[in-house]
Design a protein around this motif. Structure first.
Motif, PDB file in Angstrom:
ATOM      1  N   ASN A 130      -5.018  -3.725  -1.891  1.00 45.10           N
ATOM      2  CA  ASN A 130      -4.323  -2.644  -1.655  1.00 45.10           C
ATOM      3  C   ASN A 130      -3.573  -3.141  -3.305  1.00 45.10           C
ATOM      4  O   ASN A 130      -2.283  -2.417  -3.335  1.00 45.10           O
ATOM      5  N   ILE A 131      -2.887  -4.828  -3.592  1.00 47.00           N
ATOM      6  CA  ILE A 131      -2.274  -5.058  -4.752  1.00 47.00           C
ATOM      7  C   ILE A 131      -2.815  -4.376  -5.745  1.00 47.00           C
ATOM      8  O   ILE A 131      -2.695  -3.767  -6.949  1.00 47.00           O
ATOM      9  N   ARG A 132      -4.460  -4.489  -6.173  1.00 43.25           N
ATOM     10  CA  ARG A 132      -5.231  -3.959  -7.349  1.00 43.25           C
ATOM     11  C   ARG A 132      -4.805  -2.429  -7.029  1.00 43.25           C
ATOM     12  O   ARG A 132      -4.942  -1.271  -8.273  1.00 43.25           O
ATOM     13  N   ARG A 133      -4.669  -1.677  -5.652  1.00 35.37           N
ATOM     14  CA  ARG A 133      -4.593   0.094  -5.732  1.00 35.37           C
ATOM     15  C   ARG A 133      -2.906  -0.357  -6.306  1.00 35.37           C
ATOM     16  O   ARG A 133      -3.204   1.340  -7.105  1.00 35.37           O
ATOM     17  N   ARG A 134      -2.741  -0.926  -5.865  1.00 31.99           N
ATOM     18  CA  ARG A 134      -1.170  -0.323  -7.145  1.00 31.99           C
ATOM     19  C   ARG A 134      -1.073  -0.162  -8.510  1.00 31.99           C
ATOM     20  O   ARG A 134      -1.583  -1.201  -9.085  1.00 31.99           O
ATOM     21  N   ASP A 135      -0.610   0.977  -9.414  1.00 32.33           N
ATOM     22  CA  ASP A 135      -0.507   0.836 -10.526  1.00 32.33           C
ATOM     23  C   ASP A 135       0.692   0.660 -10.748  1.00 32.33           C
ATOM     24  O   ASP A 135       1.464   1.889 -11.131  1.00 32.33           O
ATOM     25  N   PRO A 136       1.575  -0.424 -11.314  1.00 28.31           N
ATOM     26  CA  PRO A 136       2.758  -0.309 -11.845  1.00 28.31           C
ATOM     27  C   PRO A 136       3.774   0.013 -12.829  1.00 28.31           C
ATOM     28  O   PRO A 136       4.540   0.496 -12.567  1.00 28.31           O
ATOM     29  N   ALA A 138       2.718   3.495 -13.598  1.00 31.01           N
ATOM     30  CA  ALA A 138       2.064   5.299 -13.102  1.00 31.01           C
ATOM     31  C   ALA A 138       3.574   5.736 -13.113  1.00 31.01           C
ATOM     32  O   ALA A 138       4.004   5.111 -12.933  1.00 31.01           O
ATOM     33  N   PRO A 140       5.687   8.253 -12.314  1.00 30.47           N
ATOM     34  CA  PRO A 140       5.919   9.170 -11.277  1.00 30.47           C
ATOM     35  C   PRO A 140       5.625  10.641 -11.503  1.00 30.47           C
ATOM     36  O   PRO A 140       5.954  11.237 -13.130  1.00 30.47           O
TER      37      PRO A 140
END
Length: 162
Positions: A130-136, A138, A140
Motif C-alpha cells: 500500500n505504501i509503494r502504490r502511493r505516488d506522493p 503524482a 492531481p
C-alpha cells in the motif's frame, strides 16, 4: 431522592453482617496435603497445564471441578515418585497437547507456533504494498470546466475573486 431512600433502607436492613454474608468466599483452594514442599511441586506443575474447562487459566488458578481433580491426580503421581516431565507427558497423552501451556513443536502444532509470525509478515507485506502504490509526486487530475466554473462562483460569492 427515592434512590437515596432505597439505598439507605437497604444499608440499614442488611447492615455489616448482611453485606459480609454476601461477600464471595476466598477463591484460594485449601491445600490437600500437609507437606508444603509437595504442594509447591503440585502448583509448579499445575502452572504448566491449561484448565480444560476455563481454557484461559492454569489448573493451579482454576476452581473448576476438573482442575481440582487434575491437581489431586498430580499430587498422587508425585507421591508415587513420578517426575514433572513424566506427569506432563501423561497429561498430554490423556488430554492432548492443548492441555499444555507450552505445547511441543510438532507437525501438528507448527501452525500454532508459526501462525503469529506468518500473520505479522503478511500484514507487513500488505502495508508495504500500500505504501509503494502511493505516488506522493503524482499530480492531481485537472479540474473539469464545470468544476472550474463552480469554484469561481463560490469564490465570487465569498468575495475572494482572484
Amino acid at each position: 431522592m427515592r434512590v437515596f431512600l432505597v439505598i439507605l433502607l437497604l444499608g440499614w436492613t442488611l447492615g455489616p453482617a448482611g453485606v459480609a454474608a454476601q461477600a464471595p468466599a476466598d477463591s484460594k483452594a485449601a491445600p490437600l496435603s500437609a507437606d508444603p514442599a509437595l504442594e509447591a511441586r503440585v502448583l509448579k506443575i499445575a502452572e504448566e497445564l491449561r484448565c480444560l474447562v476455563c481454557q484461559n487459566e492454569t489448573i493451579a488458578a482454576s476452581q473448576a471441578d476438573l482442575a481440582k481433580d487434575l491437581r489431586q491426580q498430580i499430587r498422587e503421581q508425585l507421591t508415587q515418585g513420578r517426575t514433572q516431565p513424566e506427569i506432563l507427558d501423561f497429561m498430554a497423552q490423556r488430554y492432548g497437547d492443548f492441555v499444555l501451556y507450552r505445547p511441543p513443536l510438532k507437525f501438528s502444532t507448527v501452525l500454532l507456533w508459526a501462525g503469529p509470525f506468518v500473520l505479522l509478515l503478511l500484514a507487513a507485506g500488505v502495508l508495504l504494498m500500500n505504501i509503494r502504490r502511493r505516488d506522493p509526486l503524482a499530480e492531481p487530475s485537472p479540474l473539469t470546466p464545470a468544476e472550474l466554473q463552480r469554484a469561481q462562483r463560490l469564490l465570487d460569492d465569498a468575495g475572494g475573486a482572484p
